[in-house]
Design a protein around this motif. Structure first.
Motif, PDB file in Angstrom:
ATOM      1  N   SER A 245       0.832  -1.207   0.000  1.00  0.00           N
ATOM      2  CA  SER A 245       0.000   0.000   0.000  1.00  0.00           C
ATOM      3  C   SER A 245       0.870   1.262   0.000  1.00  0.00           C
ATOM      4  O   SER A 245       0.543   2.236  -0.681  1.00  0.00           O
ATOM      5  CB  SER A 245      -0.949   0.007   1.194  1.00  0.00           C
ATOM      6  OG  SER A 245      -0.226  -0.019   2.407  1.00  0.00           O
ATOM      7  N   THR A 246       1.974   1.241   0.721  1.00  0.00           N
ATOM      8  CA  THR A 246       2.877   2.396   0.736  1.00  0.00           C
ATOM      9  C   THR A 246       3.484   2.606  -0.642  1.00  0.00           C
ATOM     10  O   THR A 246       3.555   3.741  -1.133  1.00  0.00           O
ATOM     11  CB  THR A 246       3.992   2.205   1.789  1.00  0.00           C
ATOM     12  OG1 THR A 246       3.388   2.062   3.074  1.00  0.00           O
ATOM     13  CG2 THR A 246       4.957   3.384   1.798  1.00  0.00           C
ATOM     14  N   ILE A 247       3.890   1.525  -1.274  1.00  0.00           N
ATOM     15  CA  ILE A 247       4.453   1.628  -2.625  1.00  0.00           C
ATOM     16  C   ILE A 247       3.412   2.199  -3.578  1.00  0.00           C
ATOM     17  O   ILE A 247       3.710   3.094  -4.376  1.00  0.00           O
ATOM     18  CB  ILE A 247       4.989   0.270  -3.091  1.00  0.00           C
ATOM     19  CG1 ILE A 247       6.242  -0.072  -2.279  1.00  0.00           C
ATOM     20  CG2 ILE A 247       5.272   0.264  -4.592  1.00  0.00           C
ATOM     21  CD1 ILE A 247       6.756  -1.476  -2.450  1.00  0.00           C
ATOM     22  N   SER A 248       2.175   1.738  -3.478  1.00  0.00           N
ATOM     23  CA  SER A 248       1.124   2.265  -4.359  1.00  0.00           C
ATOM     24  C   SER A 248       0.820   3.724  -4.066  1.00  0.00           C
ATOM     25  O   SER A 248       0.546   4.502  -4.988  1.00  0.00           O
ATOM     26  CB  SER A 248      -0.143   1.415  -4.244  1.00  0.00           C
ATOM     27  OG  SER A 248       0.053   0.163  -4.852  1.00  0.00           O
ATOM     28  N   LEU A 249       0.850   4.119  -2.791  1.00  0.00           N
ATOM     29  CA  LEU A 249       0.646   5.540  -2.449  1.00  0.00           C
ATOM     30  C   LEU A 249       1.729   6.403  -3.090  1.00  0.00           C
ATOM     31  O   LEU A 249       1.445   7.459  -3.664  1.00  0.00           O
ATOM     32  CB  LEU A 249       0.651   5.740  -0.927  1.00  0.00           C
ATOM     33  CG  LEU A 249      -0.534   5.185  -0.156  1.00  0.00           C
ATOM     34  CD1 LEU A 249      -0.261   5.216   1.346  1.00  0.00           C
ATOM     35  CD2 LEU A 249      -1.817   5.936  -0.484  1.00  0.00           C
ATOM     36  N   VAL A 250       2.966   5.943  -2.992  1.00  0.00           N
ATOM     37  CA  VAL A 250       4.101   6.660  -3.578  1.00  0.00           C
ATOM     38  C   VAL A 250       3.945   6.744  -5.096  1.00  0.00           C
ATOM     39  O   VAL A 250       4.160   7.802  -5.707  1.00  0.00           O
ATOM     40  CB  VAL A 250       5.423   5.963  -3.181  1.00  0.00           C
ATOM     41  CG1 VAL A 250       6.577   6.396  -4.062  1.00  0.00           C
ATOM     42  CG2 VAL A 250       5.733   6.231  -1.716  1.00  0.00           C
ATOM     43  N   GLN A 251       3.555   5.663  -5.707  1.00  0.00           N
ATOM     44  CA  GLN A 251       3.436   5.650  -7.161  1.00  0.00           C
ATOM     45  C   GLN A 251       2.228   6.458  -7.633  1.00  0.00           C
ATOM     46  O   GLN A 251       2.282   7.100  -8.682  1.00  0.00           O
ATOM     47  CB  GLN A 251       3.450   4.214  -7.665  1.00  0.00           C
ATOM     48  CG  GLN A 251       4.830   3.604  -7.415  1.00  0.00           C
ATOM     49  CD  GLN A 251       4.979   2.169  -7.842  1.00  0.00           C
ATOM     50  OE1 GLN A 251       4.027   1.410  -7.932  1.00  0.00           O
ATOM     51  NE2 GLN A 251       6.222   1.775  -8.094  1.00  0.00           N
ATOM     52  N   LEU A 252       1.159   6.483  -6.840  1.00  0.00           N
ATOM     53  CA  LEU A 252       0.034   7.373  -7.142  1.00  0.00           C
ATOM     54  C   LEU A 252       0.495   8.823  -7.085  1.00  0.00           C
ATOM     55  O   LEU A 252       0.202   9.618  -7.986  1.00  0.00           O
ATOM     56  CB  LEU A 252      -1.124   7.142  -6.173  1.00  0.00           C
ATOM     57  CG  LEU A 252      -2.257   8.172  -6.197  1.00  0.00           C
ATOM     58  CD1 LEU A 252      -2.876   8.288  -7.587  1.00  0.00           C
ATOM     59  CD2 LEU A 252      -3.308   7.821  -5.152  1.00  0.00           C
ATOM     60  N   ARG A 253       1.242   9.167  -6.046  1.00  0.00           N
ATOM     61  CA  ARG A 253       1.723  10.554  -5.924  1.00  0.00           C
ATOM     62  C   ARG A 253       2.621  10.920  -7.099  1.00  0.00           C
ATOM     63  O   ARG A 253       2.544  12.036  -7.624  1.00  0.00           O
ATOM     64  CB  ARG A 253       2.463  10.752  -4.581  1.00  0.00           C
ATOM     65  CG  ARG A 253       2.862  12.190  -4.353  1.00  0.00           C
ATOM     66  CD  ARG A 253       1.649  13.096  -4.165  1.00  0.00           C
ATOM     67  NE  ARG A 253       2.060  14.489  -4.140  1.00  0.00           N
ATOM     68  CZ  ARG A 253       1.592  15.425  -4.947  1.00  0.00           C
ATOM     69  NH1 ARG A 253       0.656  15.149  -5.839  1.00  0.00           N
ATOM     70  NH2 ARG A 253       2.026  16.663  -4.858  1.00  0.00           N
ATOM     71  N   ALA A 254       3.442   9.995  -7.531  1.00  0.00           N
ATOM     72  CA  ALA A 254       4.305  10.251  -8.694  1.00  0.00           C
ATOM     73  C   ALA A 254       3.454  10.555  -9.922  1.00  0.00           C
ATOM     74  O   ALA A 254       3.742  11.494 -10.674  1.00  0.00           O
ATOM     75  CB  ALA A 254       5.220   9.062  -8.953  1.00  0.00           C
ATOM     76  N   GLY A 255       2.410   9.774 -10.145  1.00  0.00           N
ATOM     77  CA  GLY A 255       1.519  10.017 -11.284  1.00  0.00           C
ATOM     78  C   GLY A 255       0.870  11.388 -11.212  1.00  0.00           C
ATOM     79  O   GLY A 255       0.737  12.080 -12.222  1.00  0.00           O
ATOM     80  N   GLN A 256       0.484  11.785  -9.997  1.00  0.00           N
ATOM     81  CA  GLN A 256      -0.106  13.113  -9.818  1.00  0.00           C
ATOM     82  C   GLN A 256       0.906  14.213 -10.115  1.00  0.00           C
ATOM     83  O   GLN A 256       0.586  15.195 -10.789  1.00  0.00           O
ATOM     84  CB  GLN A 256      -0.624  13.270  -8.382  1.00  0.00           C
ATOM     85  CG  GLN A 256      -1.802  12.388  -8.056  1.00  0.00           C
ATOM     86  CD  GLN A 256      -2.134  12.400  -6.574  1.00  0.00           C
ATOM     87  OE1 GLN A 256      -1.301  12.722  -5.729  1.00  0.00           O
ATOM     88  NE2 GLN A 256      -3.374  12.040  -6.258  1.00  0.00           N
ATOM     89  N   ILE A 257       2.115  14.043  -9.618  1.00  0.00           N
ATOM     90  CA  ILE A 257       3.148  15.077  -9.790  1.00  0.00           C
ATOM     91  C   ILE A 257       3.455  15.302 -11.266  1.00  0.00           C
ATOM     92  O   ILE A 257       3.586  16.452 -11.701  1.00  0.00           O
ATOM     93  CB  ILE A 257       4.437  14.702  -9.022  1.00  0.00           C
ATOM     94  CG1 ILE A 257       4.195  14.786  -7.510  1.00  0.00           C
ATOM     95  CG2 ILE A 257       5.597  15.602  -9.425  1.00  0.00           C
ATOM     96  CD1 ILE A 257       5.293  14.142  -6.676  1.00  0.00           C
ATOM     97  N   VAL A 258       3.577  14.223 -12.041  1.00  0.00           N
ATOM     98  CA  VAL A 258       3.937  14.380 -13.448  1.00  0.00           C
ATOM     99  C   VAL A 258       2.725  14.625 -14.340  1.00  0.00           C
ATOM    100  O   VAL A 258       2.869  14.827 -15.537  1.00  0.00           O
ATOM    101  CB  VAL A 258       4.772  13.190 -13.984  1.00  0.00           C
ATOM    102  CG1 VAL A 258       6.054  13.034 -13.185  1.00  0.00           C
ATOM    103  CG2 VAL A 258       3.971  11.900 -14.018  1.00  0.00           C
ATOM    104  N   GLY A 259       1.539  14.612 -13.768  1.00  0.00           N
ATOM    105  CA  GLY A 259       0.331  14.899 -14.538  1.00  0.00           C
ATOM    106  C   GLY A 259      -0.085  13.776 -15.467  1.00  0.00           C
ATOM    107  O   GLY A 259      -0.579  14.032 -16.559  1.00  0.00           O
ATOM    108  N   SER A 260       0.099  12.532 -15.022  1.00  0.00           N
ATOM    109  CA  SER A 260      -0.280  11.387 -15.844  1.00  0.00           C
ATOM    110  C   SER A 260      -1.604  10.794 -15.364  1.00  0.00           C
ATOM    111  O   SER A 260      -1.666  10.157 -14.313  1.00  0.00           O
ATOM    112  CB  SER A 260       0.798  10.298 -15.793  1.00  0.00           C
ATOM    113  OG  SER A 260       0.319   9.110 -16.395  1.00  0.00           O
TER     114      SER A 260
END
Length: 168
Positions: free
Chosen positions: A46-61
């Motif tokens: 879940s932590t990995i997915s939270l981090v990867q969700l945040r990455a998607g948000q940051i780059v606008g994907s």
């Protein structure tokens, strides 16, 4: 490049018409190895997915944002936690370890006015929450999503389609 109105319909076809995994079949082995590496159990999925969700948000994907939101929902995460990832700094829904992980992904993906992206202080904060193997795993999880950011932004797979089948 053509500018679209914010009310314009977005075509639901990928920019790259051929599946990159079909063009470069070695991707399957790399992707599988990265997934195995980040799933070693030292950091909660879940932590990995939270981090990867945040990455998607940051780059606008939208593709990555929808993908990782779906993973979190399937894992039983609450809507409050999922929707407050974008504003995690003032959200009451995250542990100290999750906050350190989210701070790391932001530091890696966003330029810093102070120069160094991952400061000594941020590294120390993360190291307080994660033992060495877990911190390395978290580092590789951020690298994993960075690997796929290029695919998401250049090939532009269709959001909402299966992770293994975005080109159909």
């Amino acid at each position: 490049m053509e500018t679209r109105s914010i009310t314009a319909e977005i075509p639901m076809v990928p920019w790259m018409t051929e599946d990159p995994a079909q063009l470069v079949p070695e991707l399957a082995a790399v992707s599988g190895a990265l997934f195995k590496l980040t799933g070693n159990g030292s950091v909660a999925r879940s932590t990995i997915s939270l981090v990867q969700l945040r990455a998607g948000q940051i780059v606008g994907s939208t593709y990555l944002t929808v993908l990782h939101t779906g993973f979190l929902r399937k894992a039983g995460e609450s809507e409050e936690r999922i929707t407050s990832v974008a504003s995690w700094q003032d959200s009451p829904y995250f542990t100290g370890a999750e906050r350190a992980a989210l701070a790391l992904v932001e530091a890696v993906l966003q330029p810093s006015a102070q120069g160094e992206r991952v400061s000594d202080e941020l590294y120390a904060q993360a190291a307080e929450h994660y033992e060495a193997k877990a911190l390395a795993t978290l580092m590789f999880a951020i690298g994993q999503v960075n690997f796929f950011i290029a695919v998401a932004l250049i090939a532009k797979p269709v959001p909402g389609r299966s992770f293994t089948d975005p080109w159909n």
